[in-house]
Design an enzyme around this catalytic site. Structure first.
Site, PDB file in Angstrom:
ATOM      1  N   LYS A   1     -51.567 -28.299 -81.693  1.00  0.00           N
ATOM      2  CA  LYS A   1     -51.469 -29.588 -80.976  1.00  0.00           C
ATOM      3  C   LYS A   1     -51.032 -29.303 -79.540  1.00  0.00           C
ATOM      4  CE  LYS A   1     -50.058 -32.213 -85.080  1.00  0.00           C
ATOM      5  NZ  LYS A   1     -48.909 -32.738 -85.832  1.00  0.00           N
TER       6      LYS A   1
ATOM      7  N   SER B   1     -34.913 -34.350 -86.471  1.00  0.00           N
ATOM      8  CA  SER B   1     -35.370 -35.742 -86.362  1.00  0.00           C
ATOM      9  C   SER B   1     -36.869 -35.812 -86.087  1.00  0.00           C
ATOM     10  CB  SER B   1     -34.589 -36.501 -85.293  1.00  0.00           C
ATOM     11  OG  SER B   1     -34.643 -35.801 -84.071  1.00  0.00           O
ATOM     12  N   GLY B   2     -37.475 -34.705 -85.636  1.00  0.00           N
ATOM     13  CA  GLY B   2     -38.929 -34.653 -85.486  1.00  0.00           C
ATOM     14  C   GLY B   2     -39.623 -34.848 -86.826  1.00  0.00           C
TER      15      GLY B   2
ATOM     16  N   ARG C   1     -38.431 -24.856 -86.311  1.00  0.00           N
ATOM     17  CA  ARG C   1     -37.466 -25.928 -86.670  1.00  0.00           C
ATOM     18  C   ARG C   1     -36.069 -25.345 -86.634  1.00  0.00           C
ATOM     19  NH1 ARG C   1     -38.906 -30.769 -86.398  1.00  0.00           N
ATOM     20  NH2 ARG C   1     -40.569 -30.565 -87.921  1.00  0.00           N
TER      21      ARG C   1
ATOM     22  N   ARG D   1     -41.846 -51.313 -99.236  1.00  0.00           N
ATOM     23  CA  ARG D   1     -40.448 -50.900 -99.477  1.00  0.00           C
ATOM     24  C   ARG D   1     -39.488 -51.660 -98.571  1.00  0.00           C
ATOM     25  NH1 ARG D   1     -43.371 -46.052 -99.772  1.00  0.00           N
ATOM     26  NH2 ARG D   1     -43.423 -45.900 -97.513  1.00  0.00           N
TER      27      ARG D   1
ATOM     28  N   THR E   1     -39.257 -49.494 -89.329  1.00  0.00           N
ATOM     29  CA  THR E   1     -38.030 -49.044 -90.010  1.00  0.00           C
ATOM     30  C   THR E   1     -37.831 -47.532 -89.921  1.00  0.00           C
ATOM     31  OG1 THR E   1     -39.376 -48.935 -92.001  1.00  0.00           O
ATOM     32  CG2 THR E   1     -38.033 -50.918 -91.723  1.00  0.00           C
TER      33      THR E   1
ATOM     34  N   HIS F   1     -35.530 -31.755 -78.651  1.00  0.00           N
ATOM     35  CA  HIS F   1     -36.267 -30.499 -78.783  1.00  0.00           C
ATOM     36  C   HIS F   1     -36.019 -29.656 -77.514  1.00  0.00           C
ATOM     37  CE1 HIS F   1     -38.080 -32.166 -82.250  1.00  0.00           C
ATOM     38  NE2 HIS F   1     -39.339 -32.228 -81.885  1.00  0.00           N
TER      39      HIS F   1
ATOM     40  N   CYS G   1     -44.494 -34.769 -79.528  1.00  0.00           N
ATOM     41  CA  CYS G   1     -43.228 -34.713 -78.760  1.00  0.00           C
ATOM     42  C   CYS G   1     -43.057 -33.411 -77.973  1.00  0.00           C
ATOM     43  CB  CYS G   1     -42.042 -34.914 -79.690  1.00  0.00           C
ATOM     44  SG  CYS G   1     -42.192 -34.050 -81.249  1.00  0.00           S
TER      45      CYS G   1
ATOM     46  N   ARG H   1     -55.560 -38.448 -81.102  1.00  0.00           N
ATOM     47  CA  ARG H   1     -55.254 -37.734 -79.849  1.00  0.00           C
ATOM     48  C   ARG H   1     -56.438 -36.979 -79.261  1.00  0.00           C
ATOM     49  NH1 ARG H   1     -49.681 -35.307 -82.125  1.00  0.00           N
ATOM     50  NH2 ARG H   1     -48.485 -37.237 -82.087  1.00  0.00           N
TER      51      ARG H   1
HETATM   52  P1  NAP Z   1     -40.213 -42.032 -90.781  1.00  0.00           P
HETATM   53  O1  NAP Z   1     -38.813 -42.061 -90.318  1.00  0.00           O
HETATM   54  O2  NAP Z   1     -40.536 -41.412 -92.088  1.00  0.00           O
HETATM   55  O3  NAP Z   1     -40.812 -43.544 -90.755  1.00  0.00           O
HETATM   56  C1  NAP Z   1     -42.087 -43.858 -91.233  1.00  0.00           C
HETATM   57  C2  NAP Z   1     -42.394 -45.322 -90.966  1.00  0.00           C
HETATM   58  O4  NAP Z   1     -43.721 -45.615 -91.441  1.00  0.00           O
HETATM   59  C3  NAP Z   1     -41.461 -46.274 -91.715  1.00  0.00           C
HETATM   60  O5  NAP Z   1     -41.272 -47.436 -90.954  1.00  0.00           O
HETATM   61  C4  NAP Z   1     -42.268 -46.597 -92.969  1.00  0.00           C
HETATM   62  O6  NAP Z   1     -41.943 -47.838 -93.541  1.00  0.00           O
HETATM   63  C5  NAP Z   1     -43.659 -46.691 -92.374  1.00  0.00           C
HETATM   64  N1  NAP Z   1     -44.664 -46.539 -93.416  1.00  0.00           N
HETATM   65  C6  NAP Z   1     -44.844 -45.488 -94.239  1.00  0.00           C
HETATM   66  N2  NAP Z   1     -45.863 -45.749 -95.102  1.00  0.00           N
HETATM   67  C7  NAP Z   1     -46.303 -46.985 -94.803  1.00  0.00           C
HETATM   68  C8  NAP Z   1     -47.318 -47.823 -95.324  1.00  0.00           C
HETATM   69  N3  NAP Z   1     -48.102 -47.449 -96.354  1.00  0.00           N
HETATM   70  N4  NAP Z   1     -47.530 -49.060 -94.770  1.00  0.00           N
HETATM   71  C9  NAP Z   1     -46.744 -49.462 -93.740  1.00  0.00           C
HETATM   72  N5  NAP Z   1     -45.750 -48.720 -93.202  1.00  0.00           N
HETATM   73  C10 NAP Z   1     -45.541 -47.492 -93.726  1.00  0.00           C
HETATM   74  O7  NAP Z   1     -41.135 -41.252 -89.743  1.00  0.00           O
HETATM   75  P2  NAP Z   1     -41.030 -41.193 -88.144  1.00  0.00           P
HETATM   76  O8  NAP Z   1     -40.285 -39.985 -87.737  1.00  0.00           O
HETATM   77  O9  NAP Z   1     -40.603 -42.508 -87.602  1.00  0.00           O
HETATM   78  O10 NAP Z   1     -42.534 -40.875 -87.770  1.00  0.00           O
HETATM   79  C11 NAP Z   1     -43.595 -41.724 -88.117  1.00  0.00           C
HETATM   80  C12 NAP Z   1     -44.881 -41.123 -87.558  1.00  0.00           C
HETATM   81  O11 NAP Z   1     -44.782 -41.066 -86.135  1.00  0.00           O
HETATM   82  C13 NAP Z   1     -45.120 -39.666 -87.981  1.00  0.00           C
HETATM   83  O12 NAP Z   1     -45.791 -39.603 -89.211  1.00  0.00           O
HETATM   84  C14 NAP Z   1     -45.943 -39.135 -86.843  1.00  0.00           C
HETATM   85  O13 NAP Z   1     -47.299 -39.418 -87.035  1.00  0.00           O
HETATM   86  C15 NAP Z   1     -45.421 -39.908 -85.666  1.00  0.00           C
HETATM   87  N6  NAP Z   1     -44.432 -39.107 -84.907  1.00  0.00           N
HETATM   88  C16 NAP Z   1     -44.822 -38.693 -83.721  1.00  0.00           C
HETATM   89  C17 NAP Z   1     -43.968 -37.941 -82.971  1.00  0.00           C
HETATM   90  C18 NAP Z   1     -44.447 -37.431 -81.692  1.00  0.00           C
HETATM   91  O14 NAP Z   1     -44.396 -36.257 -81.549  1.00  0.00           O
HETATM   92  N7  NAP Z   1     -44.867 -38.278 -80.763  1.00  0.00           N
HETATM   93  C19 NAP Z   1     -42.712 -37.613 -83.399  1.00  0.00           C
HETATM   94  C20 NAP Z   1     -42.323 -38.055 -84.632  1.00  0.00           C
HETATM   95  C21 NAP Z   1     -43.218 -38.822 -85.365  1.00  0.00           C
HETATM   96  P3  NAP Z   1     -40.944 -47.942 -94.831  1.00  0.00           P
HETATM   97  O15 NAP Z   1     -39.559 -47.831 -94.259  1.00  0.00           O
HETATM   98  O16 NAP Z   1     -41.253 -49.282 -95.362  1.00  0.00           O
HETATM   99  O17 NAP Z   1     -41.289 -46.804 -95.735  1.00  0.00           O
HETATM  100  O1  3JN Z   2     -41.880 -32.079 -86.263  1.00  0.00           O
HETATM  101  C1  3JN Z   2     -41.703 -32.514 -85.131  1.00  0.00           C
HETATM  102  O2  3JN Z   2     -40.746 -32.176 -84.427  1.00  0.00           O
HETATM  103  C2  3JN Z   2     -42.683 -33.469 -84.554  1.00  0.00           C
HETATM  104  C3  3JN Z   2     -43.537 -34.049 -85.618  1.00  0.00           C
HETATM  105  C4  3JN Z   2     -44.554 -34.817 -85.368  1.00  0.00           C
HETATM  106  C5  3JN Z   2     -45.396 -35.298 -86.442  1.00  0.00           C
HETATM  107  C6  3JN Z   2     -44.883 -35.403 -87.726  1.00  0.00           C
HETATM  108  C7  3JN Z   2     -45.702 -35.820 -88.768  1.00  0.00           C
HETATM  109  C8  3JN Z   2     -47.007 -36.118 -88.540  1.00  0.00           C
HETATM  110  C9  3JN Z   2     -46.712 -35.636 -86.197  1.00  0.00           C
HETATM  111  C10 3JN Z   2     -47.228 -35.595 -84.804  1.00  0.00           C
HETATM  112  O3  3JN Z   2     -46.807 -36.442 -84.020  1.00  0.00           O
HETATM  113  O4  3JN Z   2     -48.041 -34.751 -84.448  1.00  0.00           O
HETATM  114  C11 3JN Z   2     -47.530 -36.016 -87.255  1.00  0.00           C
HETATM  115  C12 3JN Z   2     -48.963 -36.347 -87.049  1.00  0.00           C
HETATM  116  O5  3JN Z   2     -49.229 -37.486 -86.723  1.00  0.00           O
HETATM  117  O6  3JN Z   2     -49.803 -35.481 -87.252  1.00  0.00           O
END
Ligand code: NAP
Ligand code: 3JN
Length: 339
Positions: free
Chosen positions: A214, A159-160, A236, A40, A12, A243, A129, A100
């Site tokens: 990172k 959106s990051g 940001r 949720r 979600t 980005h 990212c 990672r």
């Molecule tokens: P987001 O929009 O806040 O979405 C978080 C997701 O995690 C939602 O589906 C949420 O579900 C779920 N979640 C949170 N707590 C949970 C729990 N206790 N049990 C099960 N599901 C849970 O965040 P996002 O931007 O998609 O990013 C999520 C993660 O991806 C980040 O924290 C980061 O580690 C990683 N990320 C990586 C990159 C990258 O650079 N590759 C970029 C962005 C994010 P609900 O809707 O039910 O709360």
């Molecule tokens: O802020 C951004 O543009 C990228 C964010 C990535 C991010 C956000 C929350 C937690 C990360 C990541 O992918 O490094 C994490 C994390 O998993 O540490």
């Protein structure tokens, strides 16, 4: 062709929703799909290939019977849950920083180091990212001229920071347009509308933020070269999606802008957009929803006689920076008979 049982963990979220869209759009061979999230979201319906799929609660047992799971739930939950999925025989492609830098976990960008994947490594990490879009562009240049040093400044969209980051910029901008008091910052340290914030993630002891470190550490691991020095400043910006990065590189061998353009034009996943005379250069607005990493403003550094180039990279952070690269890793597992 074999079809696979797939799960999206964090389905979600901002990244999870794009993961589903990328699986659809790339026609990944799917037998069944599970959407998992927190309590949720239980019972919420999401559409996949025209069908309604009900979101289920993520538990330690959710990986049973799943072939491949795309995780995007943050590092704490990933650390706790991914090993259970892997123990149940499921490949986990994790988007967080949890795994990672683990030496037993491949950190993969599909255009750069797909051969780091193998059958015994069930947990696979998707890089940050900002790192992904940078290494896609660095790799062909490194192969030709060996990069010694990188100095990068990022311009990272809201959106990051997930759905909450998107909402914060949108709500502040709407309030400003209506001449109302802006809502207080919550996701970001300061007001993000009409501002720039030179802090992403928390500060570390050396004065760099975790996001910046990172980029340094992940680049060395993905490129398989610890000698590449990287200094990053991550900022940001009030952009919704994509980005941008201003990148400076110093190379061992001479590398002219013409050669760099030629190498980048031939590289997978990259489009060179570099015609200053007709105002053609990459911009976040035009990279949104695109699967390509765009490179432009390629020029020689006039401040030094060393071999140094500077250029500008833009890519959709939710696609190549997250969901697309994760799906490309899954595709590579299939193509290489690992999955
Ligand atoms: P987001 O929009 O806040 O979405 C978080 C997701 O995690 C939602 O589906 C949420 O579900 C779920 N979640 C949170 N707590 C949970 C729990 N206790 N049990 C099960 N599901 C849970 O965040 P996002 O931007 O998609 O990013 C999520 C993660 O991806 C980040 O924290 C980061 O580690 C990683 N990320 C990586 C990159 C990258 O650079 N590759 C970029 C962005 C994010 P609900 O809707 O039910 O709360
Ligand atoms: O802020 C951004 O543009 C990228 C964010 C990535 C991010 C956000 C929350 C937690 C990360 C990541 O992918 O490094 C994490 C994390 O998993 O540490």
């Amino acid at each position: 062709m074999k079809n696979y049982k797939v799960a999206i963990v964090g389905a979600t979220g901002a990244v999870g929703l794009e993961m589903a869209r990328m699986l659809e759009c790339k026609n990944f061979p799917i037998k069944s799909i599970k959407f998992l999230a927190s309590e949720r979201s239980i019972g919420k319906n999401l559409t996949f290939n025209g069908k309604e799929i009900t979101v289920e609660l993520l538990t330690k047992n959710s990986g049973k019977g799943i072939d491949v799971a795309l995780f995007s739930v943050g590092s704490e939950i990933s650390k706790e849950i991914a090993p259970f999925f892997a123990a149940d025989g499921c490949f986990v492609i994790d988007n967080s920083s949890a795994w990672r830098m683990d030496k037993n976990v491949p950190l993969v960008v599909s255009e750069v180091n797909p051969n780091d994947l193998n059958k015994d490594k069930k947990i696979i990490a998707n890089p940050n990212c900002s790192t992904i879009q940078m290494v896609v562009a660095l790799k062909p240049l490194h192969d030709f001229a060996k990069i010694k040093r990188v100095i990068v400044s990022t311009y990272q969209s809201v959106s990051g920071a997930g759905q909450k980051g998107i909402n914060e910029l949108t709500e502040q901008t709407k309030a400003w347009a209506k001449d109302e008091t802006l809502p207080q910052p919550n996701k970001f340290q300061y007001q993000i509308a009409f501002n720039l914030i030179p802090q992403i993630d928390i500060f570390t002891d050396n004065g760099y933020t975790k996001e910046e470190m990172k980029m340094t550490n992940e680049t060395k691991k993905i490129m398989g070269d610890n000698s590449i020095e990287v200094s990053a400043t991550c900022v940001r910006v009030p952009v919704l999606r994509s980005h941008s990065e201003s990148v400076w590189i110093e190379t061992e061998k001479p590398l002219s802008p013409v050669q760099a353009k030629e190498l980048l034009s031939k590289a997978d996943g990259i489009q060179v957009l570099d015609e200053p005379e007709s105002k053609k250069y990459p911009m976040p607005l035009f990279a949104e929803n695109m699967q390509t990493t765009y490179v432009g403003r390629i020029r020689a550094d006039i401040s030094t006689k060393n071999n140094a180039l500077t250029f500008w990279i833009v890519s959709d952070n939710l696609l190549k920076g997250a969901a697309l690269n994760a799906v490309q890793i899954a595709e590579t597992l299939v193509k290489n008979n690992i999955l």
